[in-house]
Motif scaffolding. Structure first.
Motif, PDB file in Angstrom:
ATOM      1  N   LYS A  42      -2.601   7.448  73.510  1.00  0.00           N
ATOM      2  CA  LYS A  42      -3.602   6.934  73.008  1.00  0.00           C
ATOM      3  C   LYS A  42      -3.492   6.848  71.647  1.00  0.00           C
ATOM      4  O   LYS A  42      -3.959   6.443  70.733  1.00  0.00           O
ATOM      5  CB  LYS A  42      -4.599   6.944  72.810  1.00  0.00           C
ATOM      6  CG  LYS A  42      -5.240   6.025  74.120  1.00  0.00           C
ATOM      7  CD  LYS A  42      -6.877   6.606  74.823  1.00  0.00           C
ATOM      8  CE  LYS A  42      -7.587   6.433  76.258  1.00  0.00           C
ATOM      9  NZ  LYS A  42      -8.646   6.998  76.340  1.00  0.00           N
ATOM     10  N   THR A  43      -2.395   7.883  70.805  1.00  0.00           N
ATOM     11  CA  THR A  43      -3.616   7.660  69.198  1.00  0.00           C
ATOM     12  C   THR A  43      -1.977   9.574  68.910  1.00  0.00           C
ATOM     13  O   THR A  43      -1.303   9.238  67.167  1.00  0.00           O
ATOM     14  CB  THR A  43      -4.451   9.625  68.157  1.00  0.00           C
ATOM     15  OG1 THR A  43      -3.890  11.025  70.015  1.00  0.00           O
ATOM     16  CG2 THR A  43      -5.365   9.208  69.265  1.00  0.00           C
ATOM     17  N   GLY A  44      -0.647   9.614  69.768  1.00  0.00           N
ATOM     18  CA  GLY A  44       0.678   9.791  69.225  1.00  0.00           C
ATOM     19  C   GLY A  44       0.201  11.468  69.695  1.00  0.00           C
ATOM     20  O   GLY A  44       1.542  12.373  68.381  1.00  0.00           O
ATOM     21  N   ALA A  45      -0.645  12.384  69.694  1.00  0.00           N
ATOM     22  CA  ALA A  45      -1.406  13.719  69.338  1.00  0.00           C
ATOM     23  C   ALA A  45      -1.542  14.160  70.279  1.00  0.00           C
ATOM     24  O   ALA A  45      -2.866  13.545  70.617  1.00  0.00           O
ATOM     25  CB  ALA A  45      -1.892  13.945  67.513  1.00  0.00           C
ATOM     26  N   HIS A  56       4.372  14.454  77.742  1.00  0.00           N
ATOM     27  CA  HIS A  56       4.401  13.657  76.521  1.00  0.00           C
ATOM     28  C   HIS A  56       5.065  12.624  76.122  1.00  0.00           C
ATOM     29  O   HIS A  56       6.308  13.712  76.401  1.00  0.00           O
ATOM     30  CB  HIS A  56       3.621  14.565  75.233  1.00  0.00           C
ATOM     31  CG  HIS A  56       2.544  15.493  75.588  1.00  0.00           C
ATOM     32  ND1 HIS A  56       2.549  16.689  74.604  1.00  0.00           N
ATOM     33  CD2 HIS A  56       1.111  15.884  76.595  1.00  0.00           C
ATOM     34  CE1 HIS A  56       0.957  16.521  74.252  1.00  0.00           C
ATOM     35  NE2 HIS A  56       0.388  16.144  75.669  1.00  0.00           N
ATOM     36  N   VAL A  57       5.027  11.540  76.561  1.00  0.00           N
ATOM     37  CA  VAL A  57       6.394  10.783  76.230  1.00  0.00           C
ATOM     38  C   VAL A  57       6.474  10.022  74.535  1.00  0.00           C
ATOM     39  O   VAL A  57       5.717   9.416  74.633  1.00  0.00           O
ATOM     40  CB  VAL A  57       6.393   9.479  77.852  1.00  0.00           C
ATOM     41  CG1 VAL A  57       7.770   8.252  77.466  1.00  0.00           C
ATOM     42  CG2 VAL A  57       5.900  10.232  78.718  1.00  0.00           C
ATOM     43  N   TYR A  58       7.671  11.138  74.507  1.00  0.00           N
ATOM     44  CA  TYR A  58       8.102  10.230  72.738  1.00  0.00           C
ATOM     45  C   TYR A  58       8.384   9.232  73.375  1.00  0.00           C
ATOM     46  O   TYR A  58       9.801   9.197  73.873  1.00  0.00           O
ATOM     47  CB  TYR A  58       8.564  11.424  72.764  1.00  0.00           C
ATOM     48  CG  TYR A  58       7.769  12.003  71.803  1.00  0.00           C
ATOM     49  CD1 TYR A  58       6.725  12.867  70.287  1.00  0.00           C
ATOM     50  CD2 TYR A  58       7.977  13.611  73.092  1.00  0.00           C
ATOM     51  CE1 TYR A  58       6.292  13.763  70.578  1.00  0.00           C
ATOM     52  CE2 TYR A  58       6.680  14.543  72.226  1.00  0.00           C
ATOM     53  CZ  TYR A  58       6.012  14.606  71.249  1.00  0.00           C
ATOM     54  OH  TYR A  58       4.920  15.953  70.909  1.00  0.00           O
ATOM     55  N   PRO A  59       8.564   8.347  72.619  1.00  0.00           N
ATOM     56  CA  PRO A  59       9.405   6.827  72.792  1.00  0.00           C
ATOM     57  C   PRO A  59       9.906   6.981  71.725  1.00  0.00           C
ATOM     58  O   PRO A  59      10.161   7.505  71.121  1.00  0.00           O
ATOM     59  CB  PRO A  59       8.232   5.483  72.332  1.00  0.00           C
ATOM     60  CG  PRO A  59       7.323   6.237  70.914  1.00  0.00           C
ATOM     61  CD  PRO A  59       7.487   6.978  71.491  1.00  0.00           C
ATOM     62  N   THR A  60      11.520   5.791  72.681  1.00  0.00           N
ATOM     63  CA  THR A  60      12.940   6.144  72.120  1.00  0.00           C
ATOM     64  C   THR A  60      13.071   4.985  70.848  1.00  0.00           C
ATOM     65  O   THR A  60      13.785   4.915  69.906  1.00  0.00           O
ATOM     66  CB  THR A  60      14.190   5.961  73.495  1.00  0.00           C
ATOM     67  OG1 THR A  60      13.588   4.754  73.671  1.00  0.00           O
ATOM     68  CG2 THR A  60      14.182   7.109  73.923  1.00  0.00           C
ATOM     69  N   ALA A  61      12.230   4.018  71.193  1.00  0.00           N
ATOM     70  CA  ALA A  61      11.996   2.872  70.347  1.00  0.00           C
ATOM     71  C   ALA A  61      10.743   2.319  70.385  1.00  0.00           C
ATOM     72  O   ALA A  61       9.660   2.015  71.226  1.00  0.00           O
ATOM     73  CB  ALA A  61      12.827   1.489  70.239  1.00  0.00           C
ATOM     74  N   SER A  62      10.183   2.509  69.076  1.00  0.00           N
ATOM     75  CA  SER A  62       8.094   1.778  69.178  1.00  0.00           C
ATOM     76  C   SER A  62       8.059   1.120  67.077  1.00  0.00           C
ATOM     77  O   SER A  62       8.483   1.675  66.575  1.00  0.00           O
ATOM     78  CB  SER A  62       7.990   3.117  68.935  1.00  0.00           C
ATOM     79  OG  SER A  62       6.255   2.572  68.793  1.00  0.00           O
ATOM     80  N   PRO A  63       7.620  -0.198  66.952  1.00  0.00           N
ATOM     81  CA  PRO A  63       7.569  -0.334  66.403  1.00  0.00           C
ATOM     82  C   PRO A  63       6.479   0.423  64.988  1.00  0.00           C
ATOM     83  O   PRO A  63       6.084   0.552  63.740  1.00  0.00           O
ATOM     84  CB  PRO A  63       6.408  -2.044  66.176  1.00  0.00           C
ATOM     85  CG  PRO A  63       6.349  -1.953  67.196  1.00  0.00           C
ATOM     86  CD  PRO A  63       6.757  -0.673  68.585  1.00  0.00           C
ATOM     87  N   THR A  64       5.995   1.267  65.941  1.00  0.00           N
ATOM     88  CA  THR A  64       4.352   2.438  65.144  1.00  0.00           C
ATOM     89  C   THR A  64       5.715   3.409  64.927  1.00  0.00           C
ATOM     90  O   THR A  64       5.693   4.706  66.053  1.00  0.00           O
ATOM     91  CB  THR A  64       3.572   2.405  66.551  1.00  0.00           C
ATOM     92  OG1 THR A  64       2.802   1.599  66.332  1.00  0.00           O
ATOM     93  CG2 THR A  64       2.564   3.414  65.082  1.00  0.00           C
ATOM     94  N   CYS A 164       7.987  12.839  60.399  1.00  0.00           N
ATOM     95  CA  CYS A 164       7.352  11.450  60.670  1.00  0.00           C
ATOM     96  C   CYS A 164       8.398  11.148  61.967  1.00  0.00           C
ATOM     97  O   CYS A 164       9.370  11.711  62.680  1.00  0.00           O
ATOM     98  CB  CYS A 164       8.303  10.124  59.708  1.00  0.00           C
ATOM     99  SG  CYS A 164       8.466  10.310  58.022  1.00  0.00           S
ATOM    100  N   GLU A 165       7.349  10.133  63.344  1.00  0.00           N
ATOM    101  CA  GLU A 165       8.005  10.284  64.747  1.00  0.00           C
ATOM    102  C   GLU A 165       7.077   8.976  65.208  1.00  0.00           C
ATOM    103  O   GLU A 165       6.475   8.389  64.367  1.00  0.00           O
ATOM    104  CB  GLU A 165       7.060  11.253  65.365  1.00  0.00           C
ATOM    105  CG  GLU A 165       5.918  11.679  65.332  1.00  0.00           C
ATOM    106  CD  GLU A 165       5.762  12.851  65.995  1.00  0.00           C
ATOM    107  OE1 GLU A 165       5.230  12.479  67.227  1.00  0.00           O
ATOM    108  OE2 GLU A 165       5.943  13.679  65.208  1.00  0.00           O
ATOM    109  N   MET A 166       7.971   8.160  65.636  1.00  0.00           N
ATOM    110  CA  MET A 166       7.433   7.278  66.512  1.00  0.00           C
ATOM    111  C   MET A 166       6.522   7.361  67.536  1.00  0.00           C
ATOM    112  O   MET A 166       6.685   8.730  67.810  1.00  0.00           O
ATOM    113  CB  MET A 166       8.691   6.632  67.679  1.00  0.00           C
ATOM    114  CG  MET A 166      10.021   6.187  66.197  1.00  0.00           C
ATOM    115  SD  MET A 166      10.712   5.162  67.708  1.00  0.00           S
ATOM    116  CE  MET A 166      12.254   4.843  66.445  1.00  0.00           C
ATOM    117  N   CYS A 167       5.421   6.728  67.166  1.00  0.00           N
ATOM    118  CA  CYS A 167       4.778   6.641  68.243  1.00  0.00           C
ATOM    119  C   CYS A 167       4.026   5.277  69.187  1.00  0.00           C
ATOM    120  O   CYS A 167       4.188   4.428  69.527  1.00  0.00           O
ATOM    121  CB  CYS A 167       3.489   6.454  66.815  1.00  0.00           C
ATOM    122  SG  CYS A 167       1.616   6.600  67.848  1.00  0.00           S
TER     123      CYS A 167
END
Length: 181
Positions: A42-45, A56-64, A164-167
């Motif tokens: 929900k929040t990336g944190a 915690h699934v970190y996206p490999t591609a995201s617009p956020t 910075c990181e993809m969210c």
């Protein structure tokens, strides 16, 4: 879309966030999802960080894009010094917080727009350590988000190095609490 929101707000009209596409899996990202951390999705944190029992699934591609702890105010800094002193920020008014945010917004947004079209710009004013000052920028495309990470990660702003990181945020309605601008 951000320009449309600014125009509506300047003209005194209300602005509602657009709805993001809904995922196919009904329990994915909810408290009923036993594998994935719903707070992280929900929040990336997540307040538990690496100690969390869920993935915690970190996206490999995201617009956020999420930039951790980029926005700070005096009250937020005071509460950072003593997370148990809930009265640390009471000496500062909502107007001062709003003025700080507008100054930050006017300073940061043009630089972000130099990378690509900004669809959403959210700042967390939550005092919880894992959310405090996080800035969320949703770009029009995933490529623009990647370009922003390359451009901004490691740079300095207000004396702090940017992280910075993809969210993974996919639904702003679920991510937003009462303490987001």
């Amino acid at each position: 879309m951000l320009d449309e929101a600014e125009n509506q707000l300047e003209n005194g009209q209300p602005w509602m966030n657009p709805e993001a596409p809904v995922k196919n899996c009904e329990n994915f990202g909810t408290e009923r999802d036993v594998a994935n951390c719903p707070f992280f999705l929900k929040t990336g944190a997540c307040r538990f960080g690496d100690r969390c029992s869920r993935k915690h699934v970190y996206p490999t591609a995201s617009p956020t894009l999420m930039i951790r702890a980029m926005f700070t105010t005096f009250g937020m800094e005071q509460s950072r010094r003593d997370d148990y002193d809930i009265d640390a920020c009471l000496e500062h008014s909502e107007e001062e917080l709003q003025d700080s945010f507008l100054e930050f917004y006017d300073d940061v947004l043009p630089e972000l727009k130099s990378v690509g079209k900004v669809v959403q710009f959210k700042v967390s004013c939550n005092y919880e350590p894992h959310l405090r000052g996080n800035v969320y920028i949703q770009f029009d495309t995933e490529e623009q988000c990647k370009d922003a990470i390359i451009k901004f990660n490691g740079r300095f702003y207000a004396g702090r190095q940017l992280q910075c990181e993809m969210c993974p945020v996919t639904r702003w309605k679920n991510a937003i609490c009462g303490e987001l601008f």
